[in-house]
Write an enzyme that holds these catalytic residues in place. Structure first.
Site, PDB file in Angstrom:
ATOM      1  N   ASP A 247      10.584  84.354  35.608  1.00 13.02           N
ATOM      2  CA  ASP A 247      10.144  83.219  36.415  1.00 13.02           C
ATOM      3  C   ASP A 247      11.377  82.530  37.014  1.00 13.02           C
ATOM      4  O   ASP A 247      12.501  82.701  36.527  1.00 13.02           O
ATOM      5  CB  ASP A 247       9.362  82.262  35.516  1.00 13.02           C
TER       6      ASP A 247
ATOM      7  N   ASP B 207      11.484  78.747  38.723  1.00  9.17           N
ATOM      8  CA  ASP B 207      11.555  77.317  38.404  1.00  9.17           C
ATOM      9  C   ASP B 207      11.267  77.071  36.932  1.00  9.17           C
ATOM     10  O   ASP B 207      10.263  77.550  36.390  1.00  9.17           O
ATOM     11  CB  ASP B 207      10.549  76.546  39.259  1.00  9.17           C
TER      12      ASP B 207
ATOM     13  N   ASP C  42       8.041  79.485  31.806  1.00 16.13           N
ATOM     14  CA  ASP C  42       7.998  78.170  31.165  1.00 16.13           C
ATOM     15  C   ASP C  42       6.674  77.446  31.333  1.00 16.13           C
ATOM     16  O   ASP C  42       6.431  76.440  30.668  1.00 16.13           O
ATOM     17  CB  ASP C  42       9.101  77.280  31.746  1.00 16.13           C
TER      18      ASP C  42
END
Length: 252
Positions: free
Chosen positions: A28, A30, A206
């Site tokens: 991922d 961000d 996240d």
């Protein structure tokens, strides 16, 4: 969620039983490769990250991809010259190899009225922002936390009576995107072809939107990490990643 034992000491790699010759890293952007910022265009790429990613890609035979909700062009902007595959907008757009053309799913056009309503909603909440995408859009309320519930209610009302688009929660944001589009499908698409096919994916993210990617990785024998459950911060994860890329301290 994983078959690893993570550590809060960023100088020591967590246990992992996938050798680099069999691994594929799916990361991922961000909140993972970069820290979450007040707005999507204000993220800062940590010095040395590009070099780490290039070393890791070479170590894994090219099997490194960034799987993000952002458009691919934004990843190229923040990581210029980093040769990776990229899945953008949760898999709506895929570039399987560096330099390849971007393939895009054919999707229904987003109703213009929704965007007009979204612009009015953002204007009513100073600090909120609208992020446009080719196949949808995101309303961010990090700068206006009190707007989260009103935004959700409004967006759900727009989606009533149709099934082509869905509402998805994210960190301090709500996103409308086409039904059936998620990072799990992006992982499956990547793993169908070289250099990813036949490898064990290591997915790291996240957000709640990353859980689909983690589940898809685990279903094909891979593993998943999630921040902050497995790493306390994105910086801690980046230090772990650099350790692997530089020291090659794999448990094999």
């Amino acid at each position: 969620m994983t078959d690893t034992t993570a550590t809060r000491d960023t100088t020591v790699s967590p246990h992992i039983d996938i050798a680099p010759g069999h691994a594929a890293f799916l990361l991922d952007f961000d909140g993972t490769l970069v820290d979450i910022a007040p707005t999507p265009d204000s993220v800062v790429v940590e010095p040395g990250l590009a070099e780490t990613l290039i070393r890791l890609r070479d170590l894994c035979g090219g099997a490194l991809a960034i799987v993000t909700g952002r458009p691919i062009e934004q990843v190229d902007h923040f990581l210029p010259g980093v040769p990776t595959a990229v899945c953008g907008e949760h898999g709506v757009a895929i570039r399987r190899h560096p330099g390849d053309p971007i393939s895009r799913d054919t999707l229904l056009e987003l109703p213009p009225a929704w965007l007009m309503e979204a612009e009015r909603l953002v204007a009513a909440w100073p600090g909120a922002s609208l992020e446009r995408k080719r196949a949808g859009f995101v309303l961010h309320y990090r700068g206006a936390p009190e707007a989260g519930s009103p935004m959700e209610a409004a967006m759900r009302s727009w989606l009533e009576g149709q099934s082509a688009f869905e509402l998805h929660p994210a960190k301090m944001a709500w996103e409308i995107r086409p039904a059936g589009i998620d990072k799990g499908n992006a992982v499956r698409a990547l793993m169908e072809a070289a250099p990813f096919a036949g490898r064990r994916p290591i997915f790291v993210g996240d957000d709640v939107t990353d859980m689909d990617g983690i589940r898809a990785a685990e279903l094909v024998g891979g593993v998943g990490f999630r921040i902050p459950e497995d790493f306390p911060t994105p910086h801690a994860f980046r230090m772990w990643l650099r350790h692997y890329a530089e020291v090659r301290a794999w448990d094999v």
